[in-house]
Design a protein around this motif. Structure first.
Motif, PDB file in Angstrom:
ATOM      1  N   LEU A  88       8.202   8.460   1.641  1.00 41.26           N
ATOM      2  CA  LEU A  88       7.455   8.537   2.641  1.00 41.26           C
ATOM      3  C   LEU A  88       7.488  10.250   2.947  1.00 41.26           C
ATOM      4  O   LEU A  88       6.514  10.898   2.972  1.00 41.26           O
ATOM      5  N   ASP A  89       8.636  10.697   3.192  1.00 38.90           N
ATOM      6  CA  ASP A  89       8.632  12.143   3.675  1.00 38.90           C
ATOM      7  C   ASP A  89       8.291  13.046   2.573  1.00 38.90           C
ATOM      8  O   ASP A  89       7.491  14.386   2.983  1.00 38.90           O
ATOM      9  N   TRP A  90       8.544  12.731   1.367  1.00 36.00           N
ATOM     10  CA  TRP A  90       7.991  13.954   0.370  1.00 36.00           C
ATOM     11  C   TRP A  90       6.585  13.391  -0.214  1.00 36.00           C
ATOM     12  O   TRP A  90       5.909  14.313  -0.815  1.00 36.00           O
ATOM     13  N   SER A  91       6.089  12.319   0.062  1.00 37.53           N
ATOM     14  CA  SER A  91       4.577  12.131  -0.318  1.00 37.53           C
ATOM     15  C   SER A  91       3.696  12.423   0.807  1.00 37.53           C
ATOM     16  O   SER A  91       2.485  12.847   0.496  1.00 37.53           O
ATOM     17  N   VAL A  92       4.195  12.484   1.793  1.00 34.66           N
ATOM     18  CA  VAL A  92       3.361  12.937   3.035  1.00 34.66           C
ATOM     19  C   VAL A  92       4.135  14.238   3.394  1.00 34.66           C
ATOM     20  O   VAL A  92       5.005  14.263   4.510  1.00 34.66           O
ATOM     21  N   GLY A  93       3.686  15.316   3.114  1.00 32.87           N
ATOM     22  CA  GLY A  93       4.270  16.638   3.453  1.00 32.87           C
ATOM     23  C   GLY A  93       3.720  17.357   4.748  1.00 32.87           C
ATOM     24  O   GLY A  93       2.916  16.457   5.492  1.00 32.87           O
ATOM     25  N   GLU A  94       4.069  18.434   4.813  1.00 29.25           N
ATOM     26  CA  GLU A  94       3.398  19.357   5.935  1.00 29.25           C
ATOM     27  C   GLU A  94       1.962  19.676   5.937  1.00 29.25           C
ATOM     28  O   GLU A  94       1.488  19.584   4.814  1.00 29.25           O
ATOM     29  N   GLY A  95       1.322  19.771   6.887  1.00 25.75           N
ATOM     30  CA  GLY A  95      -0.150  20.023   6.698  1.00 25.75           C
ATOM     31  C   GLY A  95      -0.986  19.033   6.440  1.00 25.75           C
ATOM     32  O   GLY A  95      -2.422  19.119   6.000  1.00 25.75           O
ATOM     33  N   VAL A  96      -0.602  17.792   6.570  1.00 27.93           N
ATOM     34  CA  VAL A  96      -1.420  16.673   6.513  1.00 27.93           C
ATOM     35  C   VAL A  96      -2.095  16.061   7.956  1.00 27.93           C
ATOM     36  O   VAL A  96      -1.308  16.034   8.622  1.00 27.93           O
ATOM     37  N   ASP A  97      -3.366  16.081   7.650  1.00 26.50           N
ATOM     38  CA  ASP A  97      -4.189  15.514   8.717  1.00 26.50           C
ATOM     39  C   ASP A  97      -4.033  14.207   9.021  1.00 26.50           C
ATOM     40  O   ASP A  97      -4.467  13.413  10.294  1.00 26.50           O
ATOM     41  N   GLY A  98      -3.927  13.314   8.052  1.00 26.95           N
ATOM     42  CA  GLY A  98      -4.338  11.847   8.223  1.00 26.95           C
ATOM     43  C   GLY A  98      -3.685  11.204   6.951  1.00 26.95           C
ATOM     44  O   GLY A  98      -3.898  11.838   6.084  1.00 26.95           O
ATOM     45  N   VAL A  99      -3.452   9.806   7.074  1.00 29.07           N
ATOM     46  CA  VAL A  99      -3.056   9.068   6.148  1.00 29.07           C
ATOM     47  C   VAL A  99      -3.868   7.766   5.899  1.00 29.07           C
ATOM     48  O   VAL A  99      -3.929   6.839   7.048  1.00 29.07           O
ATOM     49  N   ILE A 100      -4.181   7.417   4.785  1.00 34.17           N
ATOM     50  CA  ILE A 100      -4.804   6.061   4.370  1.00 34.17           C
ATOM     51  C   ILE A 100      -3.704   5.299   3.720  1.00 34.17           C
ATOM     52  O   ILE A 100      -3.218   5.617   2.758  1.00 34.17           O
ATOM     53  N   LEU A 101      -3.357   4.340   4.564  1.00 36.15           N
ATOM     54  CA  LEU A 101      -1.984   3.506   4.133  1.00 36.15           C
ATOM     55  C   LEU A 101      -2.366   2.110   3.353  1.00 36.15           C
ATOM     56  O   LEU A 101      -3.143   1.482   3.846  1.00 36.15           O
ATOM     57  N   GLU A 102      -2.220   2.044   2.071  1.00 35.06           N
ATOM     58  CA  GLU A 102      -2.588   0.850   1.532  1.00 35.06           C
ATOM     59  C   GLU A 102      -1.141   0.506   0.646  1.00 35.06           C
ATOM     60  O   GLU A 102      -0.847   0.693  -0.583  1.00 35.06           O
ATOM     61  N   LEU A 103      -0.388  -0.484   1.131  1.00 36.14           N
ATOM     62  CA  LEU A 103       0.778  -0.841   0.717  1.00 36.14           C
ATOM     63  C   LEU A 103       0.954  -2.442   1.136  1.00 36.14           C
ATOM     64  O   LEU A 103       0.166  -2.754   2.224  1.00 36.14           O
ATOM     65  N   GLY A 104       1.744  -2.971   0.316  1.00 32.54           N
ATOM     66  CA  GLY A 104       1.933  -4.543   0.519  1.00 32.54           C
ATOM     67  C   GLY A 104       1.410  -5.611  -0.554  1.00 32.54           C
ATOM     68  O   GLY A 104       1.863  -6.865  -0.641  1.00 32.54           O
ATOM     69  N   ALA A 105       0.531  -4.955  -1.210  1.00 27.49           N
ATOM     70  CA  ALA A 105       0.132  -6.133  -2.245  1.00 27.49           C
ATOM     71  C   ALA A 105       0.900  -6.529  -3.047  1.00 27.49           C
ATOM     72  O   ALA A 105       1.164  -7.726  -3.653  1.00 27.49           O
ATOM     73  N   ASN A 106       2.084  -5.778  -3.635  1.00 24.91           N
ATOM     74  CA  ASN A 106       3.266  -5.923  -4.463  1.00 24.91           C
ATOM     75  C   ASN A 106       4.019  -6.846  -3.887  1.00 24.91           C
ATOM     76  O   ASN A 106       4.757  -7.716  -4.519  1.00 24.91           O
ATOM     77  N   ASP A 107       4.236  -6.815  -2.414  1.00 21.67           N
ATOM     78  CA  ASP A 107       5.188  -7.627  -1.731  1.00 21.67           C
ATOM     79  C   ASP A 107       4.585  -9.141  -1.819  1.00 21.67           C
ATOM     80  O   ASP A 107       5.280 -10.121  -2.260  1.00 21.67           O
ATOM     81  N   MET A 108       3.335  -9.206  -1.726  1.00 17.82           N
ATOM     82  CA  MET A 108       2.620 -10.634  -1.732  1.00 17.82           C
ATOM     83  C   MET A 108       3.079 -11.036  -3.273  1.00 17.82           C
ATOM     84  O   MET A 108       3.134 -12.262  -3.344  1.00 17.82           O
ATOM     85  N   LEU A 109       2.585 -10.382  -4.349  1.00 18.43           N
ATOM     86  CA  LEU A 109       2.612 -10.608  -5.614  1.00 18.43           C
ATOM     87  C   LEU A 109       3.951 -11.167  -6.054  1.00 18.43           C
ATOM     88  O   LEU A 109       4.272 -12.288  -6.899  1.00 18.43           O
ATOM     89  N   ARG A 110       4.870 -10.706  -5.385  1.00 15.84           N
ATOM     90  CA  ARG A 110       6.459 -10.994  -5.593  1.00 15.84           C
ATOM     91  C   ARG A 110       6.902 -12.124  -4.723  1.00 15.84           C
ATOM     92  O   ARG A 110       7.982 -12.399  -4.828  1.00 15.84           O
ATOM     93  N   GLY A 111       5.947 -12.488  -3.524  1.00 15.78           N
ATOM     94  CA  GLY A 111       6.416 -13.671  -2.895  1.00 15.78           C
ATOM     95  C   GLY A 111       7.457 -13.208  -1.798  1.00 15.78           C
ATOM     96  O   GLY A 111       8.280 -13.770  -1.336  1.00 15.78           O
ATOM     97  N   LEU A 112       7.472 -11.677  -1.334  1.00 14.69           N
ATOM     98  CA  LEU A 112       8.641 -11.158  -0.357  1.00 14.69           C
ATOM     99  C   LEU A 112       8.145 -11.770   0.913  1.00 14.69           C
ATOM    100  O   LEU A 112       7.083 -12.018   1.246  1.00 14.69           O
ATOM    101  N   ASP A 113       9.172 -11.882   1.789  1.00 12.50           N
ATOM    102  CA  ASP A 113       9.106 -12.419   3.166  1.00 12.50           C
ATOM    103  C   ASP A 113       7.918 -11.514   3.626  1.00 12.50           C
ATOM    104  O   ASP A 113       8.458 -10.435   3.869  1.00 12.50           O
TER     105      ASP A 113
END
Length: 217
Positions: A88-113
Motif C-alpha cells: 500500500l505505502d509504495w503503491s500509493v505515494g505522496e501527492g495522490v488525490d484519491g484511490v480507486i480500490l479494486e481488490l478481493g476477487a482473488n480472495d474469493m476465487l481461492r475461497g478465503l475466509d
C-alpha cells in the motif's frame, strides 16, 4: 502629483499581493488530479495491451469529458487483499488525490475466509483515510458455486465497509461483463478491451461524482 504617485504605488502593491495569493491556487487548479487504481489483474489489464487496461481507458474517458486527471495503474495480477495491503505505502505515494480500490476477487476465487478479506480491506481504507486520501471502493460478487452462505458473507464485504467509513461504493466492478463470453478473454474471467470499455462506461458517472468531491467547482 505626489498623491498620484502614492496611489499608483499602493495599487501596484495590491496587484502584487493579489498575484502572490492567487499564484498557488492557480497552479493547483492547473495540476491534474492524480488517482491511483489499486487492484489486481482486473485493474492491471491481464492479457491486454497497456492501452486497453482499465486505468488507461478510464483516464481517456474522463479526459474526453473535460476532466484533467492522471490515473496510475497500480494493479498487480494475482494480488489478494493482503497483497494490496503489503504494498500500500509504495503503491500509493505522496501527492495522490484519491484511490480507486479494486481488490478481493482473488480472495474469493481461492475461497478465503470473507471475514479475513473484509478485515484487510477495512485496514486499507482506514490507512488511506488516515492520510486524508479519499477512496472509491469497487465491489465484487462471489461466484455462486461457492454456496449461498459464502456468497452472502462475501457480497456483504463492500457495502459494509463503505457504510462503516463513509466512502463511495461502486457495487460490482464487473457489472455488465461478468459471464459474457464475448466481453472476456479466453479464460472467461478477465475482460477483453470491449469488456473494459463497458466497465468504464458504466462506472464513469460514479467516478465523475468521486472526482467532483476531490476538487469542488
Amino acid at each position: 502629483m505626489r498623491q498620484h504617485g502614492l496611489l499608483h504605488a499602493a495599487l501596484a502593491g495590491l496587484m502584487i499581493l493579489a498575484a502572490t495569493l492567487a499564484g498557488p491556487a492557480m497552479a493547483q487548479g492547473k495540476r491534474p488530479l492524480k488517482l491511483v487504481a489499486l487492484g489486481d489483474s482486473l485493474t492491471a489489464g491481464y492479457g491486454l495491451p497497456a492501452a486497453a487496461a482499465f486505468p488507461t481507458q478510464l483516464q481517456q474517458a474522463l479526459k474526453a469529458r473535460g476532466h484533467d486527471v492522471e490515473i496510475v495503474n497500480a494493479g498487480v495480477s494475482g494480488d489478494t487483499a493482503a497483497g494490496g495491503l503489503e504494498r500500500l505505502d509504495w503503491s500509493v505515494g505522496e501527492g495522490v488525490d484519491g484511490v480507486i480500490l479494486e481488490l478481493g476477487a482473488n480472495d474469493m476465487l481461492r475461497g478465503l475466509d470473507p471475514a479475513a478479506t473484509k478485515a484487510t480491506l477495512d485496514t486499507i481504507v482506514r490507512r488511506l483515510k488516515a492520510r486524508n486520501i479519499p477512496v472509491l471502493l469497487t465491489g465484487m460478487l462471489a461466484s455462486r458455486n461457492l454456496g449461498p452462505d459464502y456468497a452472502a458473507r462475501f457480497d456483504a464485504i463492500y457495502p459494509d465497509i463503505a457504510r462503516a467509513h463513509g466512502v463511495m461504493l461502486y457495487p460490482f466492478f464487473l457489472d455488465g461483463v461478468a459471464g459474457q463470453r464475448n466481453l472476456n478473454i479466453a479464460d472467461g474471467i478477465h475482460p477483453n478491451p470491449e469488456g473494459v470499455r463497458i466497465i468504464v462506461e458504466r462506472m464513469l458517472p460514479t467516478v465523475e461524482t468521486f472526482i467532483a468531491r476531490l476538487r469542488p467547482a
